[in-house]
Write a protein that holds these residues in place. Sequence first.
Motif, PDB file in Angstrom:
ATOM      1  N   TYR A  37       0.844  -1.180   0.000  1.00  0.00           N
ATOM      2  CA  TYR A  37       0.000   0.000   0.000  1.00  0.00           C
ATOM      3  C   TYR A  37       0.884   1.236   0.000  1.00  0.00           C
ATOM      4  CZ  TYR A  37      -4.353  -2.481   1.143  1.00  0.00           C
ATOM      5  OH  TYR A  37      -5.469  -3.292   1.114  1.00  0.00           O
ATOM      6  N   GLN A  39       0.850   5.364   0.943  1.00  0.00           N
ATOM      7  CA  GLN A  39       0.127   6.418   1.677  1.00  0.00           C
ATOM      8  C   GLN A  39       0.859   7.738   1.493  1.00  0.00           C
ATOM      9  OE1 GLN A  39      -0.055   6.240   6.053  1.00  0.00           O
ATOM     10  NE2 GLN A  39      -2.241   6.727   5.929  1.00  0.00           N
ATOM     11  N   ARG A  43      -2.779  11.183   3.077  1.00  0.00           N
ATOM     12  CA  ARG A  43      -3.210  10.155   4.028  1.00  0.00           C
ATOM     13  C   ARG A  43      -4.014   9.022   3.404  1.00  0.00           C
ATOM     14  NH1 ARG A  43      -5.937  14.076   8.444  1.00  0.00           N
ATOM     15  NH2 ARG A  43      -7.732  13.213   7.364  1.00  0.00           N
ATOM     16  N   GLN A  44      -4.487   9.185   2.182  1.00  0.00           N
ATOM     17  CA  GLN A  44      -5.299   8.131   1.567  1.00  0.00           C
ATOM     18  C   GLN A  44      -4.457   6.903   1.282  1.00  0.00           C
ATOM     19  OE1 GLN A  44      -8.724   9.060   0.229  1.00  0.00           O
ATOM     20  NE2 GLN A  44      -9.025   6.854   0.311  1.00  0.00           N
ATOM     21  N   MET A  45      -4.828   5.783   1.862  1.00  0.00           N
ATOM     22  CA  MET A  45      -4.112   4.520   1.668  1.00  0.00           C
ATOM     23  C   MET A  45      -4.547   3.935   0.325  1.00  0.00           C
ATOM     24  SD  MET A  45      -1.951   2.704   3.609  1.00  0.00           S
ATOM     25  CE  MET A  45      -2.385   2.836   5.338  1.00  0.00           C
ATOM     26  N   LEU A  47      -3.964   0.937  -2.647  1.00  0.00           N
ATOM     27  CA  LEU A  47      -3.394  -0.367  -2.966  1.00  0.00           C
ATOM     28  C   LEU A  47      -2.523  -0.250  -4.220  1.00  0.00           C
ATOM     29  CD1 LEU A  47      -3.233  -3.432  -2.475  1.00  0.00           C
ATOM     30  CD2 LEU A  47      -5.239  -3.676  -3.959  1.00  0.00           C
ATOM     31  N   ARG A  50      -0.982  -6.514  -5.412  1.00  0.00           N
ATOM     32  CA  ARG A  50      -1.416  -7.636  -4.592  1.00  0.00           C
ATOM     33  C   ARG A  50      -0.808  -8.921  -5.141  1.00  0.00           C
ATOM     34  NH1 ARG A  50      -6.752  -7.096  -4.910  1.00  0.00           N
ATOM     35  NH2 ARG A  50      -6.677  -7.936  -7.020  1.00  0.00           N
ATOM     36  N   PHE A  91       3.602   0.655   2.740  1.00  0.00           N
ATOM     37  CA  PHE A  91       3.353  -0.362   3.744  1.00  0.00           C
ATOM     38  C   PHE A  91       3.189  -1.726   3.087  1.00  0.00           C
ATOM     39  CE2 PHE A  91       2.858   2.252   7.439  1.00  0.00           C
ATOM     40  CZ  PHE A  91       2.386   3.468   6.966  1.00  0.00           C
ATOM     41  N   VAL A 103      -6.313  -7.271   7.931  1.00  0.00           N
ATOM     42  CA  VAL A 103      -5.042  -7.015   7.265  1.00  0.00           C
ATOM     43  C   VAL A 103      -4.014  -6.613   8.319  1.00  0.00           C
ATOM     44  CG1 VAL A 103      -3.840  -5.634   5.547  1.00  0.00           C
ATOM     45  CG2 VAL A 103      -6.211  -6.301   5.154  1.00  0.00           C
ATOM     46  N   PHE A 105      -0.376  -4.925   8.924  1.00  0.00           N
ATOM     47  CA  PHE A 105       0.540  -4.022   8.241  1.00  0.00           C
ATOM     48  C   PHE A 105       1.922  -4.036   8.883  1.00  0.00           C
ATOM     49  CE2 PHE A 105      -2.110  -1.555   5.341  1.00  0.00           C
ATOM     50  CZ  PHE A 105      -3.380  -1.850   5.789  1.00  0.00           C
ATOM     51  N   GLY A 106       2.938  -3.772   8.053  1.00  0.00           N
ATOM     52  CA  GLY A 106       4.272  -3.521   8.562  1.00  0.00           C
ATOM     53  C   GLY A 106       4.392  -2.069   9.009  1.00  0.00           C
ATOM     54  N   PRO A 107       5.554  -1.687   9.530  1.00  0.00           N
ATOM     55  CA  PRO A 107       5.749  -0.333  10.062  1.00  0.00           C
ATOM     56  C   PRO A 107       5.948   0.733   8.994  1.00  0.00           C
ATOM     57  CG  PRO A 107       7.752  -1.605  10.289  1.00  0.00           C
ATOM     58  CD  PRO A 107       6.705  -2.555   9.782  1.00  0.00           C
TER      59      PRO A 107
ATOM     60  N   TYR B  35      -9.151   0.902  11.593  1.00  0.00           N
ATOM     61  CA  TYR B  35      -7.746   0.789  11.940  1.00  0.00           C
ATOM     62  C   TYR B  35      -7.305   2.065  12.656  1.00  0.00           C
ATOM     63  CZ  TYR B  35      -7.453  -3.103   8.609  1.00  0.00           C
ATOM     64  OH  TYR B  35      -7.632  -4.300   7.948  1.00  0.00           O
ATOM     65  N   GLY B  42       2.507   1.766  11.183  1.00  0.00           N
ATOM     66  CA  GLY B  42       1.523   1.161  10.308  1.00  0.00           C
ATOM     67  C   GLY B  42       0.174   1.055  11.006  1.00  0.00           C
TER      68      GLY B  42
END
Lengths: 115, 115
Positions: A37, A39, A43-45, A47, A50, A91, A103, A105-107, B35, B42
Motif C-alpha cells: 500500500y 500512503q 493520508r489516503q491509503m 493499494l 497484490r 506499507f 489485514v 501491516f508492517g511499520p 484501523y 503502520g
Amino acid sequence: AQTVTQSQPEMSVQEAETVTLSCTYDTSESDYYLFWYKQPPSRQMILVIRQEAYKQQNATENRFSVNFQKAAKSFSLKISDSQLGDAAMYFCAYRRRTSYDKVIFGPGTSLSVIP
Amino acid sequence: DAGVTQSPTHLIKTRGQQVTLRCSPKSGHDTVSWYQQALGQGPQFIFQYYEEEERQRGNFPDRFSGHQFPNYSSELNVNALLLGDSALYLCASSFWTGQGIYEQYFGPGTRLTVT
C-alpha cells in the motif's frame, strides 16, 4: 501470530531510477495474500499491488513489480522509472485467505524521490 | 461513484471525553473495518463489522466500540479518551468478489488529537 517487518524506515531514489523496498513476514499459514500500500501525505491509503501466495508468478502493475519468495517469506517491491508522485509511505501488508480476515501491516518505509 | 468517506476530517478532544467517528463505505460494499494509525507507524486493526455485527476484534480495550447500520455505514466510538488515543483512524470497506478476491478500499481517515 502473523507479523510483517520492513527493515528500511527510509529510502531515497533519483527520479527515473529504480528502487526496491524490502519486506519479510512470518506466518504458519500456506494460503494468504500479500499487499503493498502507498500512503502519500494526503493520508489516503492506496493499494499498489497484490500477490496471492498460491501463485508462483510475481505480480506486476505497470512500473511496480514484486519479488515474492514464499519459502524465504520475503516480499519486495520494485519501482521502476521512479516519479516525483511516487514519494510516499509504503506499507507491506498480509492477510490470510479466509473470508474477511483482518489485514496486518508492517511499520512502513518512507520513500523520497530526488528530482 | 464516491469512494469510502469519513467524517470529520480532524478533531481535537480533551482527555476523558468521548468521541464518535463516522464512515460511509464504497457503494456495493458490505463490510467495514477500522484501523488506528499512530504517527510514524503502520495501521493497527481495531475491529470489523458485517451485517451489523462485530465479526473480528483486534487487541484494543473495551473503550473502543462500534456500530454498523443497515445501510452499511459505521461508527467508531472511543470512551474515556487517553493521550495515547491520538492517531489517524482509518476506515476500510470491502466485499467478497466472485473470484474470492478480497478488495479493500480505505477512506482518507480522521485525525484525532487528544489534549
